[in-house]
Design an enzyme around this catalytic site. Structure first.
Site, PDB file in Angstrom:
ATOM      1  N   ASP A  24       1.238 -12.257   5.646  1.00 45.73           N
ATOM      2  CA  ASP A  24       1.897 -11.369   4.680  1.00 45.73           C
ATOM      3  C   ASP A  24       3.230 -10.859   5.221  1.00 45.73           C
ATOM      4  O   ASP A  24       3.974 -10.198   4.497  1.00 45.73           O
ATOM      5  CB  ASP A  24       0.982 -10.192   4.306  1.00 45.73           C
ATOM      6  N   ASN A  25       3.530 -11.153   6.480  1.00 46.25           N
ATOM      7  CA  ASN A  25       4.827 -10.786   7.036  1.00 46.25           C
ATOM      8  C   ASN A  25       5.679 -12.028   7.277  1.00 46.25           C
ATOM      9  O   ASN A  25       6.584 -12.017   8.115  1.00 46.25           O
ATOM     10  CB  ASN A  25       4.650  -9.992   8.330  1.00 46.25           C
TER      11      ASN A  25
ATOM     12  N   GLY B 139       0.809  -1.213   0.000  1.00 40.09           N
ATOM     13  CA  GLY B 139       0.000   0.000   0.000  1.00 40.09           C
ATOM     14  C   GLY B 139       0.838   1.256   0.000  1.00 40.09           C
ATOM     15  O   GLY B 139       0.382   2.334  -0.381  1.00 40.09           O
ATOM     16  N   ARG B 140       2.071   1.088   0.451  1.00 37.76           N
ATOM     17  CA  ARG B 140       2.936   2.284   0.537  1.00 37.76           C
ATOM     18  C   ARG B 140       4.382   1.908   0.215  1.00 37.76           C
ATOM     19  O   ARG B 140       5.313   2.488   0.781  1.00 37.76           O
ATOM     20  CB  ARG B 140       2.868   2.871   1.940  1.00 37.76           C
TER      21      ARG B 140
ATOM     22  N   ARG C 288       6.017 -13.633  -0.034  1.00 37.91           N
ATOM     23  CA  ARG C 288       5.499 -13.911   1.307  1.00 37.91           C
ATOM     24  C   ARG C 288       4.512 -15.065   1.228  1.00 37.91           C
ATOM     25  O   ARG C 288       4.012 -15.385   0.133  1.00 37.91           O
ATOM     26  CB  ARG C 288       4.740 -12.678   1.824  1.00 37.91           C
TER      27      ARG C 288
ATOM     28  N   ASP D 235       9.531  -6.701   7.913  1.00 39.21           N
ATOM     29  CA  ASP D 235       8.542  -5.743   8.408  1.00 39.21           C
ATOM     30  C   ASP D 235       8.633  -5.529   9.911  1.00 39.21           C
ATOM     31  O   ASP D 235       7.870  -6.068  10.703  1.00 39.21           O
ATOM     32  CB  ASP D 235       7.122  -6.141   7.983  1.00 39.21           C
TER      33      ASP D 235
HETATM   34  P1  AMP Z   1       2.304  -3.966   7.716  1.00 36.27           P
HETATM   35  O1  AMP Z   1       1.560  -4.103   8.997  1.00 36.27           O
HETATM   36  O2  AMP Z   1       3.323  -2.858   7.711  1.00 36.27           O
HETATM   37  O3  AMP Z   1       2.872  -5.258   7.257  1.00 36.27           O
HETATM   38  O4  AMP Z   1       1.232  -3.508   6.661  1.00 36.27           O
HETATM   39  C1  AMP Z   1       0.065  -4.220   6.356  1.00 36.27           C
HETATM   40  C2  AMP Z   1      -0.547  -3.689   5.082  1.00 36.27           C
HETATM   41  O5  AMP Z   1      -0.969  -2.342   5.243  1.00 36.27           O
HETATM   42  C3  AMP Z   1       0.384  -3.698   3.897  1.00 36.27           C
HETATM   43  O6  AMP Z   1      -0.395  -4.025   2.788  1.00 36.27           O
HETATM   44  C4  AMP Z   1       0.875  -2.277   3.846  1.00 36.27           C
HETATM   45  O7  AMP Z   1       1.305  -1.918   2.549  1.00 36.27           O
HETATM   46  C5  AMP Z   1      -0.351  -1.504   4.264  1.00 36.27           C
HETATM   47  N1  AMP Z   1      -0.061  -0.207   4.866  1.00 36.27           N
HETATM   48  C6  AMP Z   1       0.503   0.014   6.083  1.00 36.27           C
HETATM   49  N2  AMP Z   1       0.609   1.334   6.308  1.00 36.27           N
HETATM   50  C7  AMP Z   1       0.114   1.968   5.223  1.00 36.27           C
HETATM   51  C8  AMP Z   1      -0.057   3.340   4.843  1.00 36.27           C
HETATM   52  N3  AMP Z   1       0.308   4.351   5.642  1.00 36.27           N
HETATM   53  N4  AMP Z   1      -0.617   3.593   3.638  1.00 36.27           N
HETATM   54  C9  AMP Z   1      -0.992   2.604   2.822  1.00 36.27           C
HETATM   55  N5  AMP Z   1      -0.863   1.315   3.121  1.00 36.27           N
HETATM   56  C10 AMP Z   1      -0.316   0.981   4.298  1.00 36.27           C
HETATM   57 MG    MG Z   2       3.882  -6.147   5.979  1.00 33.79          MG
END
Ligand code: AMP
Ligand code: MG
Length: 513
Positions: A265-266, A94-95, A181, A275
């Site tokens: 996903d992690n 997402g980012r 993943r 992550d």
């Molecule tokens: P994470 O917990 O960092 O592994 O993120 C879980 C999901 O949320 C992944 O698909 C990330 O890309 C998305 N994500 C986390 N933070 C953001 C953000 N600020 N904007 C867009 N997507 C995000």
């Molecule tokens: Mg992640």
């Protein structure tokens, strides 16, 4: 090969090309005023990247995704995932963006580079603090010998990120053996099933060219090449991932590392830690330790981590069913048989690590003697609540004949009254345990290689990040120097060995990264 020192890196686009259904080619958001905060020069050198170029205009702009080296195809990767046990069919970067594959085959990936089609409600951005946090902790994990993604750079974007308050934005440039993943396989499995339905093609999958099979072939070639020679390469892929994940989580446990958000996903196919969000290191030994504010049920507590890895591997196994055998029941039988090896694989890795921590790797004492010794130690650690890292550090010193640290540790133990706390007194459970351990003739040099002196302690990390957010990178830089050499005790760094101040509120980490 780069022909001049100043050349931009050449970035391959194999993933984006071979697995086009699993990516969305995408561009990073424009950074208003990119400024390099940290550059990992030794990693850059290892990757054959010229630091002069990385520090230059194009280099810094590449590190936020605004300069795309010729031939590169930056893309957001699609994946699904079980988050805290609940399934999300479409997560994805997402980012973040996969910039491409570096010449040594590893991924260059940017995190915090703006919204992508997978951003859902998110802003696509990251603040300086959490990106520096991932940099520090991933580099500490690397130095501790744990398979992990690496951090190449943190670059401030000059943009403001709004969390509870306005914060400076940043992009982390991350390097990994791969970003595939368990969630990538979950996504590919669903996509392949949809395609099959659409094409009304009920042939068995064994001669298909589905995205699932291509992803499996890609990851075998890239991360598990030995599996290619097995009778059933896909079953061996599963076994190989299982062994690496068992080894990985054993290493976490041996260091007191708590990942905090072990969603599928992690969980990587390469077997690297990925992550670093709400992760933190345990201080007093307690299997129920949780730091993350969002892990209210304690699903990802310290002591649950091996079981969670096994659960995530079961989700991985489910995705492989169509590749294993045309008879689904037979496929499930074979995958289950491999999955049941997890506890044994984990126990073996963990027990070998514990033996090393106790200096008993070469001991001729029977397995059962050592098993009971370890079991009793964990009870002792849980009841005295001494600092986990410092216990092993002082135990190492005591194997060298220096008892003072261990004595002090137990004398000051938070739950000292639970035991006869003076290891010198010759009485009480601590002494009894130490006597049994000493009788096995532990090796101090072996222990020194297994027991770190310095870990990125939660309060030190937070203090350094606060300073960095306020504009002073000094504390982060110093912390990095300390944790990059975790096994060598150095005078003047005593502060970095101390647990959080007594009476401090329990550490809480936030996922609001
Ligand atoms: P994470 O917990 O960092 O592994 O993120 C879980 C999901 O949320 C992944 O698909 C990330 O890309 C998305 N994500 C986390 N933070 C953001 C953000 N600020 N904007 C867009 N997507 C995000
Ligand atoms: Mg992640």
């Amino acid at each position: 090969m780069n022909t001049t020192k100043s050349a931009a890196p050449r970035l391959g686009a194999r993933y984006a090309t071979d697995l086009a259904e699993l990516v969305v080619p995408w561009k990073a958001a424009e950074a208003a005023a990119p400024q390099l905060l940290l550059l990992n020069e030794s990693l850059a050198a290892e990757l054959g990247l010229a630091t002069e170029w990385l520090r230059g205009d194009d280099g810094v702009r590449m590190l936020v995704g605004n300069h795309v080296p010729e031939g590169a195809t930056p893309a957001a990767q699609a994946y699904a995932g079980h988050q805290f046990g609940g399934y999300s069919p479409r997560l994805g970067d997402g980012r973040a963006l996969l910039m491409g594959e570096l010449e040594d085959g590893r991924d260059l990936h940017l995190k915090g580079s703006g919204r992508t089609p997978f951003a859902r409600g998110g802003d696509g951005l990251a603040a300086v603090g959490p990106m520096l946090r991932e940099y520090v902790i991933s580099e500490a994990m690397y130095a501790l010998g744990v398979p992990t993604t690496r951090s190449l750079a943190v670059t401030a974007t000059g943009n403001t990120v709004y969390r509870e308050q306005p914060l400076p934005g940043a992009v982390l440039a991350r390097v990994a053996a791969g970003h595939e993943r368990v969630g990538t396989f979950q996504f590919a499995r669903a996509l392949a099933a949809q395609d099959r339905e659409k094409n009304d093609d009920h042939d068995d999958d064994n001669d298909d060219n589905s995205v699932l099979r291509r992803l499996a072939d890609h990851t075998i070639a890239r991360h598990h090449p030995d599996a290619a020679d097995a009778d059933n390469p896909y079953l061996e892929l599963f076994a190989s991932v299982l062994r690496r994940q068992a080894d990985l989580v054993a290493r976490w446990m041996l260091l007191g590392f708590i990942h905090g958000v072990m969603n599928t996903d992690n969980t990587t196919i390469s077997g690297e830690t990925i992550d670093y969000g709400p992760c933190a290191f345990m201080e007093s030994y307690d299997p129920a330790t949780v730091f993350s504010s969002i892990d209210t049920g304690g699903r990802y507590a310290y002591g649950n981590q091996p079981g969670i890895v096994q659960w995530n591997l079961a989700r991985f196994a489910e995705t492989l069913i169509p590749l294993i055998d045309p008879d689904q029941d037979e496929a499930v039988r074979q995958l289950t048989e491999v999955l049941t090896t997890f506890p044994g694989e984990y126990q073996r890795a963990w027990a070998a690590g514990m033996r090393a921590k106790l200096g008993l790797g070469e001991s001729t004492a029977g397995d059962e003697t050592i098993r009971v010794l370890i079991e009793d130690l964990l009870v002792l650690l849980a009841t005295t609540r001494v600092d986990f890292t410092n216990f092993f550090r002082h135990l190492t010193a005591s194997a060298r004949g220096d008892e003072a640290g261990l004595r002090e540790l137990f004398a000051a133990a938070p739950a000292g009254s639970c035991t006869e706390a003076d290891p010198g007194s010759g009485e009480g459970p601590v002494d009894a345990w130490l006597a049994r351990w000493r009788a096995l003739d532990p090796s101090a040099p072996e222990m020194a290689l297994a027991n770190p002196v310095y870990i990125p302690r939660n309060h030190l990390v937070e203090e350094a990040l606060d300073a960095a957010t306020a504009g002073d990178l000094g504390p982060v830089e110093q912390l990095l120097v300390v944790v990059a050499d975790p096994f060598t005790e150095r005078p003047g760094l005593e502060r970095f060995t101390e647990p959080s101040p007594a009476g401090a509120a329990p550490h809480v980490t936030y996922c609001g990264t």
